[in-house]
Design a protein around this motif. Structure first.
Motif, PDB file in Angstrom:
ATOM      1  N   ARG A  31       0.831  -1.205   0.000  1.00 30.32           N
ATOM      2  CA  ARG A  31       0.000   0.000   0.000  1.00 30.32           C
ATOM      3  C   ARG A  31       0.870   1.262   0.000  1.00 30.32           C
ATOM      4  O   ARG A  31       0.601   2.220  -0.722  1.00 30.32           O
ATOM      5  CB  ARG A  31      -0.924  -0.023   1.219  1.00 30.32           C
ATOM      6  N   LYS A  32       1.918   1.248   0.819  1.00 31.59           N
ATOM      7  CA  LYS A  32       2.828   2.393   0.870  1.00 31.59           C
ATOM      8  C   LYS A  32       3.541   2.569  -0.468  1.00 31.59           C
ATOM      9  O   LYS A  32       3.702   3.686  -0.963  1.00 31.59           O
ATOM     10  CB  LYS A  32       3.854   2.220   1.984  1.00 31.59           C
ATOM     11  N   ALA A  33       3.948   1.453  -1.084  1.00 34.20           N
ATOM     12  CA  ALA A  33       4.609   1.520  -2.383  1.00 34.20           C
ATOM     13  C   ALA A  33       3.659   2.067  -3.449  1.00 34.20           C
ATOM     14  O   ALA A  33       4.066   2.832  -4.328  1.00 34.20           O
ATOM     15  CB  ALA A  33       5.129   0.138  -2.780  1.00 34.20           C
ATOM     16  N   MET A  34       2.384   1.676  -3.380  1.00 35.56           N
ATOM     17  CA  MET A  34       1.389   2.197  -4.324  1.00 35.56           C
ATOM     18  C   MET A  34       1.301   3.717  -4.236  1.00 35.56           C
ATOM     19  O   MET A  34       1.313   4.426  -5.248  1.00 35.56           O
ATOM     20  CB  MET A  34       0.015   1.579  -4.039  1.00 35.56           C
ATOM     21  N   VAL A  35       1.217   4.215  -3.009  1.00 34.08           N
ATOM     22  CA  VAL A  35       1.108   5.656  -2.811  1.00 34.08           C
ATOM     23  C   VAL A  35       2.395   6.364  -3.239  1.00 34.08           C
ATOM     24  O   VAL A  35       2.354   7.385  -3.937  1.00 34.08           O
ATOM     25  CB  VAL A  35       0.767   5.973  -1.340  1.00 34.08           C
ATOM     26  N   ASP A  36       3.541   5.811  -2.862  1.00 31.89           N
ATOM     27  CA  ASP A  36       4.821   6.465  -3.142  1.00 31.89           C
ATOM     28  C   ASP A  36       5.219   6.402  -4.614  1.00 31.89           C
ATOM     29  O   ASP A  36       5.879   7.313  -5.119  1.00 31.89           O
ATOM     30  CB  ASP A  36       5.934   5.831  -2.298  1.00 31.89           C
ATOM     31  N   CYS A  37       4.818   5.327  -5.302  1.00 32.12           N
ATOM     32  CA  CYS A  37       5.281   5.121  -6.681  1.00 32.12           C
ATOM     33  C   CYS A  37       4.228   5.405  -7.746  1.00 32.12           C
ATOM     34  O   CYS A  37       4.572   5.657  -8.904  1.00 32.12           O
ATOM     35  CB  CYS A  37       5.795   3.689  -6.851  1.00 32.12           C
ATOM     36  N   GLN A  38       2.934   5.349  -7.371  1.00 31.23           N
ATOM     37  CA  GLN A  38       1.875   5.561  -8.354  1.00 31.23           C
ATOM     38  C   GLN A  38       1.113   6.863  -8.127  1.00 31.23           C
ATOM     39  O   GLN A  38       0.740   7.541  -9.089  1.00 31.23           O
ATOM     40  CB  GLN A  38       0.878   4.400  -8.317  1.00 31.23           C
ATOM     41  N   VAL A  39       0.885   7.204  -6.856  1.00 32.59           N
ATOM     42  CA  VAL A  39       0.006   8.333  -6.541  1.00 32.59           C
ATOM     43  C   VAL A  39       0.776   9.642  -6.407  1.00 32.59           C
ATOM     44  O   VAL A  39       0.497  10.614  -7.111  1.00 32.59           O
ATOM     45  CB  VAL A  39      -0.804   8.035  -5.254  1.00 32.59           C
ATOM     46  N   ARG A  40       1.757   9.675  -5.521  1.00 36.32           N
ATOM     47  CA  ARG A  40       2.516  10.914  -5.318  1.00 36.32           C
ATOM     48  C   ARG A  40       3.185  11.423  -6.600  1.00 36.32           C
ATOM     49  O   ARG A  40       3.122  12.629  -6.877  1.00 36.32           O
ATOM     50  CB  ARG A  40       3.583  10.713  -4.232  1.00 36.32           C
ATOM     51  N   PRO A  41       3.832  10.568  -7.414  1.00 35.39           N
ATOM     52  CA  PRO A  41       4.480  11.067  -8.637  1.00 35.39           C
ATOM     53  C   PRO A  41       3.499  11.589  -9.679  1.00 35.39           C
ATOM     54  O   PRO A  41       3.915  12.185 -10.674  1.00 35.39           O
ATOM     55  CB  PRO A  41       5.237   9.834  -9.159  1.00 35.39           C
ATOM     56  N   SER A  42       2.192  11.359  -9.477  1.00 35.54           N
ATOM     57  CA  SER A  42       1.171  11.803 -10.434  1.00 35.54           C
ATOM     58  C   SER A  42       0.547  13.125 -10.009  1.00 35.54           C
ATOM     59  O   SER A  42      -0.608  13.413 -10.329  1.00 35.54           O
ATOM     60  CB  SER A  42       0.090  10.720 -10.567  1.00 35.54           C
ATOM     61  N   ASP A  43       1.320  13.923  -9.273  1.00 33.01           N
ATOM     62  CA  ASP A  43       0.893  15.259  -8.840  1.00 33.01           C
ATOM     63  C   ASP A  43      -0.276  15.218  -7.867  1.00 33.01           C
ATOM     64  O   ASP A  43      -1.075  16.164  -7.806  1.00 33.01           O
ATOM     65  CB  ASP A  43       0.545  16.154 -10.039  1.00 33.01           C
ATOM     66  N   VAL A  44      -0.388  14.141  -7.096  1.00 34.38           N
ATOM     67  CA  VAL A  44      -1.372  14.080  -6.017  1.00 34.38           C
ATOM     68  C   VAL A  44      -0.635  14.465  -4.740  1.00 34.38           C
ATOM     69  O   VAL A  44       0.187  13.708  -4.229  1.00 34.38           O
ATOM     70  CB  VAL A  44      -1.994  12.677  -5.887  1.00 34.38           C
ATOM     71  N   THR A  45      -0.915  15.665  -4.247  1.00 37.21           N
ATOM     72  CA  THR A  45      -0.163  16.205  -3.108  1.00 37.21           C
ATOM     73  C   THR A  45      -1.031  16.452  -1.878  1.00 37.21           C
ATOM     74  O   THR A  45      -0.500  16.754  -0.812  1.00 37.21           O
ATOM     75  CB  THR A  45       0.519  17.520  -3.499  1.00 37.21           C
TER      76      THR A  45
END
Length: 217
Positions: free
Chosen positions: A8-22
């Motif tokens: 779950r943490k990897a999903m957020v760190d690698c898929q969500v945050r890099p997609s300009d979700v701040t």
């Protein structure tokens, strides 16, 4: 055995945050909700891959990037009421419940709707309800809504659904354009709903949101 917390943490760190979700509330909600508990049992091991997860024929749980970017574009506030169309097994409703004041999830598939209710209860989420019924009809008994989110694509948007949006309310949905699509953000004004492109995305067209083929002589 998959370490779902790490996934779950990897999903957020690698898929969500890099997609300009701040937005912190979105990040916190996606870290808090166990996505693997809201998919068919055979899909648990793939719950955190960066792709849609098939829930039923023609139905999918949106990939984390697309869902996160939709939430970022909507800028949902803690005091707002959200209508979640096509909630499947309840994942999107659960995430939204961490952000909004109250969420109404609509699901046409009776089995998925029942499991969504069970899943929300298992996560002690008490500011959301699941309503069974046709997705295109929304949930007028709880209207009007500050925000409407579609967990899938549309070719045509039912006017009855837009009628459930408050003046000044927002709607986010993926407009299907052949094999491709764009996420569209709509704002309701006195003149109707004005749309703008938010980002590229694709998803299966939800039941009741397909264009009716034109009759040709």
């Amino acid at each position: 055995m998959t370490d779902f917390v790490a996934a779950r943490k990897a999903m957020v760190d690698c898929q969500v945050r890099p997609s300009d979700v701040t937005s912190y509330p979105i990040i916190a909600a996606m870290l808090a909700v166990p996505r693997e508990e809201f998919v068919p049992r055979g899909a648990r091991e793939t719950a955190y891959l960066g792709e849609h997860i098939t829930l039923a024929p023609g139905r999918a749980l949106l990939d984390a990037r697309s869902f996160g970017k939709m939430l970022e574009a909507l800028n949902i506030q803690p005091s707002e009421m959200v209508l979640d169309i096509g909630c499947g097994y309840g994942y999107s409703t659960a995430v939204l419940a961490h952000i909004a004041e109250f969420v109404v999830g609509v699901e046409a598939d009776e089995t998925m709707a029942a499991e969504a209710e069970t899943n929300l209860a298992a996560q002690s989420i008490d500011n959301a309800v699941i309503v069974g019924g046709a997705l295109a009809e929304g949930a007028p008994a709880h209207a009007p809504y500050d925000v409407i989110v579609l967990q899938g694509a549309f070719e045509t948007m039912p006017p009855a659904l837009l009628d459930q949006l408050k003046p000044g309310g927002r709607i986010a949905a993926i407009r299907a354009e052949g094999a491709y699509g764009t996420c569209q953000l709509g704002l309701k004004t006195s003149a109707g709903v004005s749309w703008r492109r938010a980002f590229d995305a694709a998803a299966p067209v939800l039941p009741g949101f397909a264009a009716v083929p034109a009759f040709v002589f």
